[in-house]
Scaffold this active site. Structure first.
Site, PDB file in Angstrom:
ATOM      1  N   SER A 259       0.845  -1.187   0.000  1.00  0.00           N
ATOM      2  CA  SER A 259       0.000   0.000   0.000  1.00  0.00           C
ATOM      3  C   SER A 259       0.875   1.228   0.000  1.00  0.00           C
ATOM      4  CB  SER A 259      -0.849   0.016   1.268  1.00  0.00           C
ATOM      5  OG  SER A 259       0.023   0.152   2.382  1.00  0.00           O
ATOM      6  N   LYS A 260       0.320   2.304  -0.542  1.00  0.00           N
ATOM      7  CA  LYS A 260       1.169   3.487  -0.650  1.00  0.00           C
ATOM      8  C   LYS A 260       1.397   4.148   0.701  1.00  0.00           C
ATOM      9  CE  LYS A 260      -2.415   6.585  -2.393  1.00  0.00           C
ATOM     10  NZ  LYS A 260      -3.017   7.008  -3.617  1.00  0.00           N
ATOM     11  N   ARG A 261       0.661   3.734   1.712  1.00  0.00           N
ATOM     12  CA  ARG A 261       0.912   4.255   3.059  1.00  0.00           C
ATOM     13  C   ARG A 261       2.270   3.787   3.568  1.00  0.00           C
ATOM     14  NH1 ARG A 261      -3.279   5.823   7.167  1.00  0.00           N
ATOM     15  NH2 ARG A 261      -1.349   6.953   7.443  1.00  0.00           N
ATOM     16  N   LYS A 262       2.680   2.603   3.114  1.00  0.00           N
ATOM     17  CA  LYS A 262       3.909   2.042   3.678  1.00  0.00           C
ATOM     18  C   LYS A 262       5.053   1.916   2.676  1.00  0.00           C
ATOM     19  CE  LYS A 262       1.358  -0.184   7.269  1.00  0.00           C
ATOM     20  NZ  LYS A 262       0.657  -1.359   7.703  1.00  0.00           N
ATOM     21  N   ARG A 485       9.444   8.694   6.303  1.00  0.00           N
ATOM     22  CA  ARG A 485       9.295   7.361   6.913  1.00  0.00           C
ATOM     23  C   ARG A 485      10.646   6.855   7.409  1.00  0.00           C
ATOM     24  NH1 ARG A 485       6.116   5.702   2.131  1.00  0.00           N
ATOM     25  NH2 ARG A 485       4.004   6.396   2.591  1.00  0.00           N
TER      26      ARG A 485
END
Ligand code: GLU
Length: 526
Positions: A259-262, A485
């Site tokens: 997912s683009k969140r991670k 991140r």
């Protein structure tokens, strides 16, 4: 094991929906399709599945074509180059689907459904309250079809639904899993044609795979549960289904679905971050697959020669950015210096952001030779290194006695909050970025200067850089998020963060001591 090749010539396809950034998963699936086609002297088709008119955009389609071409995953037929089975864009094939839906109604395998949104909402709520999965209750299934046709002809809104068999099982033969069985009564009467006359994915996908003579459907595992519906459709039309191969889903480091969140999931990010397309394919080719000699460095031709679906492992492969970086390094070191120099020049020339970067760094450069140093933070994935890293501990680098100093944990929470805010911005430009930054700093209770310094260091690796919001905007969301991140991950390692704090405290003490000595010296000389 090799997968069956029942019909010749082999024809495979990818069928991306142009509803966002070009996804790494599309390139992954394209690689295995293209390699399989090349292995069998077959054709590789690119079909654009843009039946979701609200979410599909021409810009997304263009980006998908551009990114796949960058990867070197060149298709033999597609919307841009045409081919014998076109058009290759589903929005241009509406009449074909409507005709096929009609055919299914005529032979009793589909029916018109006039249920209103209110009725469906009430049904959904009741099923939810009873803890059941959503399924259409079959209300319109048994109505008189002639009457239904008359209502539709009179202009009453309706959809067309698949009449799923209500008993028995559908066995999905998957080349990697053997047979996967589904109880038919659990499978919904899928909508095939929407009230606007356009098809859903299921109808368009099956009709096109048949008409385009696709022999093997090699696609992501997430479509496995749709396959019983597809098989029922093949049967309803009296067509022979293709061979199905459902590839494992790519995963984040924590094993959740990618997912683009991670993870950066846009192919454009990898191009921008200076990954070589050859290295990118090499890396994708090792996800869920391993070469017979376990080689980690191989090119596309070697992959084609070695591809064997019997070597696919179904335990979700992790999309590991460090490994990608490592493979990229192997490719770079294997290149003759003159080729490498040419590739570097091409990378900067093609990047398309030089003007924006120039506008930002111009005031800092005294000679053209200064360019690489100042422009560096805008390119390549990583920047964190060296003593500046300690500034990620918000406020800890501040020399002010009264500065608010956040712990490693609180600093990390600050970065995570900022990441969430930046992910949610509809537009990634300087103004909203500034607002998000200020809100995150204030939510953390940190000083503005200190919060900004922590972000500046996370983003550029430096304590001095061009305007922060403009820099983040020019860097682009994907790259900025990767760096933030990385900062949060660094702060999650208490040992290294604590070591930095200790070193910092020593520095500060030395600084204060020096100030004290200076003051004493001044006092003495007064
Ligand atoms: N349009 C689907 C997608 O976006 C295609 C899935 C398939 O290959 O059948 O992935």
């Amino acid at each position: 094991m090799s997968i069956p090749t029942p019909r010749q010539p082999v024809r495979v396809r990818i069928a991306p929906s142009p509803t966002g950034d070009p996804h790494v998963g599309t390139a992954y699936i394209a690689l295995f399709n293209l390699a399989f086609a090349r292995q069998h002297g077959g054709q590789f088709v690119l079909r654009i599945e843009d039946t979701d008119q609200k979410r599909s955009t021409a810009a997304s389609e263009q980006a998908i074509l551009r990114s796949l071409a960058w990867c070197g995953l060149q298709w033999d037929e597609g919307p841009d180059i045409g081919g014998p089975y076109g058009p290759y864009r589903q929005s241009e094939r509406a009449a074909i689907y409507a005709e096929h839906a009609e055919q299914l109604i005529e032979n009793g395998r589909a029916y018109r459904c006039f249920c209103t949104a209110e009725r469906l909402d009430a049904m959904r709520a009741a099923q939810k309250a009873a803890g059941e999965d959503w399924r259409y209750d079959g209300h319109c299934r048994d109505q008189d079809q002639q009457q239904a046709a008359a209502r539709a002809a009179a202009g009453e809104a309706c959809v067309v639904r698949l009449a799923m068999p209500q008993s028995g099982e559908t066995a999905v033969p998957d080349a990697l899993r053997g047979e996967v069985r589904y109880e038919n009564f659990r499978v919904d009467d899928q909508i095939l044609l929407k009230s606007d006359g356009l098809p859903t994915y299921h109808l368009a996908n099956v009709v096109d795979d048949h008409l385009m003579q696709i022999t093997h459907v090699i696609r992501a595992e997430e479509w496995l549960n749709s396959t019983p519906k597809h098989l029922v459709l093949y049967d309803a039309f009296g067509w022979e289904p293709p061979v199905f191969v459902h590839m494992p889903l790519l995963r984040n480091a924590d094993r959740s679905k990618i997912s683009k969140r991670k993870n950066p999931t846009s192919l454009e990010y990898y191009q921008r971050a200076g990954i070589l397309p050859e290295a990118f394919l090499n890396f994708l080719g090792m996800l869920g697959f391993s070469m017979p000699d376990e080689a980690e460095f191989f090119d596309f031709d070697a992959f084609v020669a070695a591809l064997d679906f019997g070597r696919i492992s179904l335990g979700g492969p992790v999309f590991d950015l460090d490994r990608l970086q490592h493979i990229n390094g192997l490719w770079i070191r294997a290149m003759a210096p003159d080729r490498l120099a040419a590739r570097v020049a091409a990378y900067f020339a093609e990047d398309g952001r030089s003007t924006e970067v120039a506008a930002l760094v111009a005031e800092r450069i005294g000679s053209l030779g200064d360019w690489p140093h100042h422009a560096a933070p805008f390119y390549g994935p990583g920047v964190l290194a060296g003593p500046e890293t300690r500034y990620l501990l918000v406020g800890c680098g501040s020399k002010k006695k009264k500065a608010v100093r956040l712990s490693a944990k609180a600093s990390r929470a600050f970065f995570e909050d900022l990441i969430a805010r930046l992910e949610g911005l509809p537009e990634f430009t300087a103004e909203p970025i500034e607002a998000a930054l200020r809100e995150a700093v204030s939510a953390a209770g940190a000083g503005v200067g200190d919060g900004f310094m922590a972000v500046r260091v996370a983003i550029t690796g430096r304590t001095a850089a061009p305007g922060l919001y403009e820099t983040i905007a020019a860097m682009g969301r994907a790259l900025a998020l990767v760096r933030l991140r990385a900062a949060a991950a660094w702060l999650a390692q208490p040992a290294s963060a604590q070591a930095e704090i200790d070193a910092l405290e020593r520095d500060l003490q030395a600084y204060r001591d020096a100030l004290g000595h200076a003051a004493e010296a001044e006092g003495a000389s007064a």
